[in-house]
Design a protein around this motif. Structure first.
Motif, PDB file in Angstrom:
ATOM      1  N   GLY A  38       0.780  -1.223   0.000  1.00 51.39           N
ATOM      2  CA  GLY A  38       0.000   0.000   0.000  1.00 51.39           C
ATOM      3  C   GLY A  38       0.817   1.280   0.000  1.00 51.39           C
ATOM      4  N   GLY A  39       2.122   1.156   0.087  1.00 53.85           N
ATOM      5  CA  GLY A  39       2.945   2.352   0.040  1.00 53.85           C
ATOM      6  C   GLY A  39       2.971   2.944  -1.350  1.00 53.85           C
ATOM      7  N   GLY A  40       3.603   4.107  -1.467  1.00 51.97           N
ATOM      8  CA  GLY A  40       3.709   4.755  -2.755  1.00 51.97           C
ATOM      9  C   GLY A  40       3.958   6.224  -2.596  1.00 51.97           C
ATOM     10  N   LEU A  41       3.629   6.962  -3.642  1.00 50.87           N
ATOM     11  CA  LEU A  41       3.838   8.403  -3.668  1.00 50.87           C
ATOM     12  C   LEU A  41       2.522   9.117  -3.457  1.00 50.87           C
ATOM     13  CD1 LEU A  41       5.708  10.825  -4.279  1.00 50.87           C
ATOM     14  CD2 LEU A  41       5.120  10.516  -6.694  1.00 50.87           C
ATOM     15  N   ALA A  42       2.529  10.096  -2.570  1.00 53.11           N
ATOM     16  CA  ALA A  42       1.331  10.893  -2.317  1.00 53.11           C
ATOM     17  C   ALA A  42       1.731  12.360  -2.183  1.00 53.11           C
ATOM     18  CB  ALA A  42       0.626  10.417  -1.046  1.00 53.11           C
ATOM     19  N   GLU A  43       0.804  13.219  -2.460  1.00 49.73           N
ATOM     20  CA  GLU A  43       1.043  14.644  -2.270  1.00 49.73           C
ATOM     21  C   GLU A  43       0.771  15.018  -0.827  1.00 49.73           C
ATOM     22  OE1 GLU A  43      -0.081  16.300  -6.749  1.00 49.73           O
ATOM     23  OE2 GLU A  43      -1.318  16.821  -5.016  1.00 49.73           O
TER      24      GLU A  43
END
Length: 126
Positions: free
Chosen positions: A8-13
């Protein structure tokens, strides 16, 4: 063999949300506290949130209080971390872990946890 797998990790603003999941196999987790930890580059691993086997969450790191929510589904041996209002300071590798001892109160100390996953990267852009 105990296996712990985060996802569920990743890139977010900044200001956005992510939801992490952690599944455990080979271990009865319904009697153990489960915790989320994180480690940023150059920093020590720190406790983020912990939830007791009863489902009662009893620890949140001060900087995530009111923004992160930990929950668990013992039937699915799954742990969750809902992360809202993300900040750039939340950028880190996030780890899931099970308490090394059953029926013990929650702790934010990594030393109290034994079964660890490989981690999932969370990156928050400002």
């Amino acid at each position: 063999e105990v296996q712990v797998l985060e996802s569920g990790g990743g890139l977010a603003e900044a200001g956005g949300s992510l939801r992490l999941s952690c599944t455990v196999s080979g271990l009865i987790v319904s009697s153990r506290a489960m915790g989320w930890f994180r480690q940023a580059p150059g920093k020590e691993r720190e406790g983020v949130a912990c939830i007791m086997w009863t489902g009662r969450s009893s620890y949140y790191e001060d900087s995530v209080k009111g923004r992160f929510t930990v929950s668990r589904d013992n039937a699915k041996t799954t742990l969750y971390l809902q992360m809202d209002s993300l900040k750039s300071d939340d950028t880190a590798i996030y780890y899931c872990a099970a308490d090394r001892q059953a029926y013990r109160a929650c702790s934010g100390s990594p030393a109290d946890f034994h079964y660890w996953g490989q981690g999932t990267q969370v990156t928050v852009s400002s």
